[in-house]
Write an enzyme that holds these catalytic residues in place. Sequence first.
Site, PDB file in Angstrom:
ATOM      1  N   LYS A 184     -28.773   0.944  20.537  1.00  0.00           N
ATOM      2  CA  LYS A 184     -29.943   0.540  21.514  1.00  0.00           C
ATOM      3  C   LYS A 184     -30.782  -0.400  20.591  1.00  0.00           C
ATOM      4  O   LYS A 184     -31.568   0.409  19.820  1.00  0.00           O
ATOM      5  CB  LYS A 184     -30.256   1.636  22.448  1.00  0.00           C
ATOM      6  CG  LYS A 184     -31.094   0.855  23.659  1.00  0.00           C
ATOM      7  CD  LYS A 184     -31.290   2.134  24.747  1.00  0.00           C
ATOM      8  CE  LYS A 184     -31.361   1.230  26.026  1.00  0.00           C
ATOM      9  NZ  LYS A 184     -31.882   2.044  27.099  1.00  0.00           N
ATOM     10  N   GLU A 224     -28.566   4.638  35.930  1.00  0.00           N
ATOM     11  CA  GLU A 224     -28.080   5.303  37.015  1.00  0.00           C
ATOM     12  C   GLU A 224     -28.989   6.063  37.500  1.00  0.00           C
ATOM     13  O   GLU A 224     -28.697   6.750  38.765  1.00  0.00           O
ATOM     14  CB  GLU A 224     -27.088   6.159  36.222  1.00  0.00           C
ATOM     15  CG  GLU A 224     -25.665   5.533  35.763  1.00  0.00           C
ATOM     16  CD  GLU A 224     -25.774   5.013  34.268  1.00  0.00           C
ATOM     17  OE1 GLU A 224     -26.990   5.112  33.758  1.00  0.00           O
ATOM     18  OE2 GLU A 224     -24.886   4.775  33.804  1.00  0.00           O
ATOM     19  N   THR A 260     -24.932  -1.784  34.015  1.00  0.00           N
ATOM     20  CA  THR A 260     -25.346  -1.103  32.565  1.00  0.00           C
ATOM     21  C   THR A 260     -24.494  -1.338  31.659  1.00  0.00           C
ATOM     22  O   THR A 260     -23.301  -1.179  32.094  1.00  0.00           O
ATOM     23  CB  THR A 260     -25.729   0.147  33.011  1.00  0.00           C
ATOM     24  OG1 THR A 260     -26.060   0.732  31.555  1.00  0.00           O
ATOM     25  CG2 THR A 260     -24.526   1.117  33.504  1.00  0.00           C
TER      26      THR A 260
HETATM   27  P1  AMP Z   1     -30.306   2.238  30.338  1.00  0.00           P
HETATM   28  O1  AMP Z   1     -29.391   2.664  31.263  1.00  0.00           O
HETATM   29  O2  AMP Z   1     -30.033   0.944  29.524  1.00  0.00           O
HETATM   30  O3  AMP Z   1     -31.612   2.276  30.859  1.00  0.00           O
HETATM   31  O4  AMP Z   1     -30.060   3.325  29.155  1.00  0.00           O
HETATM   32  C1  AMP Z   1     -30.250   4.801  29.324  1.00  0.00           C
HETATM   33  C2  AMP Z   1     -30.252   5.668  28.009  1.00  0.00           C
HETATM   34  O5  AMP Z   1     -31.132   5.031  27.020  1.00  0.00           O
HETATM   35  C3  AMP Z   1     -30.289   6.920  27.990  1.00  0.00           C
HETATM   36  O6  AMP Z   1     -29.334   7.596  28.577  1.00  0.00           O
HETATM   37  C4  AMP Z   1     -31.011   7.131  26.648  1.00  0.00           C
HETATM   38  O7  AMP Z   1     -29.813   7.047  25.728  1.00  0.00           O
HETATM   39  C5  AMP Z   1     -31.711   5.966  26.398  1.00  0.00           C
HETATM   40  N1  AMP Z   1     -33.095   6.287  26.628  1.00  0.00           N
HETATM   41  C6  AMP Z   1     -33.905   5.885  27.654  1.00  0.00           C
HETATM   42  N2  AMP Z   1     -35.148   6.410  27.640  1.00  0.00           N
HETATM   43  C7  AMP Z   1     -35.259   7.015  26.486  1.00  0.00           C
HETATM   44  C8  AMP Z   1     -36.533   7.951  25.467  1.00  0.00           C
HETATM   45  N3  AMP Z   1     -37.504   7.655  26.229  1.00  0.00           N
HETATM   46  N4  AMP Z   1     -36.101   8.187  24.424  1.00  0.00           N
HETATM   47  C9  AMP Z   1     -34.797   8.242  23.938  1.00  0.00           C
HETATM   48  N5  AMP Z   1     -33.791   7.510  24.598  1.00  0.00           N
HETATM   49  C10 AMP Z   1     -33.939   7.039  25.608  1.00  0.00           C
END
Ligand code: AMP
Length: 544
Positions: free
Chosen positions: A443, A334, A188
């Site tokens: 993001k 994670e 990640t």
């Molecule tokens: P990743 O490890 O790349 O899947 O990123 C995880 C992160 O993405 C989380 O800690 C959030 O900051 C963001 N994220 C994932 N799902 C959502 C959601 N439904 N709404 C807002 N942020 C999200």
Amino acid sequence: MRTLENSVLSTMMRTPLTLSHLLERAGKIFPTSEIVTRMPDRSLHRYTYADFYRRSRALAEALQKAGMQPGDRVATLSWNTSAHLEAYFGIPVAGGVLHTLNLRLHPTDIAYIINHAEDRFLIVDDVLIKLYEAIKDHINVEKVIVVPLTGKPVPEGLTSYEDFLATATGDFSYPDLPEDTALGMCYTSGTTGKPKGVLYSHRSMILHSLGSALPDALNLGQSDVLTPVVPMFHVMAWGLPFTGIMVGCKIAMPGPHLDAVNLLDLYESEQVSKTAGVPTIWMGVLQALQKEPTRWTKLLPMEMVVGGAAAPEAMIRAYDTFNLKVVHAWGMTEMSPLGTVSRIKQNLAGSDPDILYALRACQGMPMPMVEVRAMNEHGEVPWDGHTMGELEVRGPWVAQSYFKQESERDKWSADGWFRTGDVVTISSEGYVKITDRTKDLIKSGGEWISSLDLENLLMGHPAVREAAVIAVTHPRWDERPLAAIVLKEGASVTTEELRAYLEPKVAKFWIPDAFVFVDEIPRTSTGKFLKMQLRDKFKDWNWE
Ligand code: AMP
């Protein structure tokens, strides 16, 4: 007095929770279920679970014959295809660790990740061979296996996936694996610093699959047709390949074609009932539907899981008009990744429609077995729906460390909770709502961009004195980077020059869409950039 031994009652069998069980089940119970893949030339490749079962076991046997030892990492650089699905099962059931590589990263980062993970084998789609060529001199893998998706000959010196499978004789037997054996890994960039590896175990993935299939989670059964649009290089496509095969449903893979028209074609021809992806994908599909409104009548009333970034309420409402139901979920690499899913609780079902939409737009209720709490400087915040705190999580599919990265221990609290970096409120009904992020990252379309890395690079430009990069909401990509630049005295530089300067250094999607020249960057009392003020100033940025 009773002895301790007498008081330990004999309960259930200690059958290990391992993936071989799911593969056997797929082959024995659902041999006729179909797996469809959109190939690079847009044709549809079809086969059954019986074929998938045979070929996954052949891969497992071939890897063992090639010398793969338990715990060896086998990397994949692949789109969502049936061959990738074979790797998802064939590698772990033979004791290997499936390491999925994010093909959207800059080649330098991909090479770093391969080297950090010490990958021994690499499976790569032939359509991605150029990407492999960009990294090959910087990595040290023993064997490269090429999946011939286009039918073109495999380059000299590399092994064809089909030839590799042909080395198997069919007498594979599963090694006895303890359930805590590593099954897969994913890196990640969702934190600052270098990408970090998370290792999933057989046990965690089986429990995650059982949880994901529940009706109030992703609601998957054998009569469904599932299309994971979320790439298989993103947190194991949210575990859907495992959950889908576990329930025995038909799976329709989009291959490299993730654009709205190809997805709608696939949904229509395969009569897809469940699909999952990031908001950017669904924004594109929505636009295509709005352009061709009769199209939705040819679709099933699908459930579309959206996660990875916040699902805008307006999007959820718009899809309802097409009889397509957006289900909002939150998770992290994670966390395997599922943490919360927003479904309406029975006692709230009669609420005002606006309240219901607001609930569906929040991140939702924790999954069974996942505990949540929000912490601020005074400790745990009340579940009152308005006090904010950093979300912390605990559960059997939450990572307990990063791979070879001891310096990151502070991501876990002393009492064993994982600090997510997301700032939330939790309502008295148990709904989690994200309000902010402590990680200084952007993001965009489901992919992370490090503002810090961009700032450091930009400040290396001879004309730039200071640069602060912030996330600004974007209608298509959810967030895009905006760079605020302070020039050195007497210096000048154009936006185009800054873009050209960044181009060879970062992935294309990292390059800020907007550069704003300012006199100074606001700072905190301790001298750090006051990004909140910048974010506020540019929050209504017009991207057109
Ligand atoms: P990743 O490890 O790349 O899947 O990123 C995880 C992160 O993405 C989380 O800690 C959030 O900051 C963001 N994220 C994932 N799902 C959502 C959601 N439904 N709404 C807002 N942020 C999200």
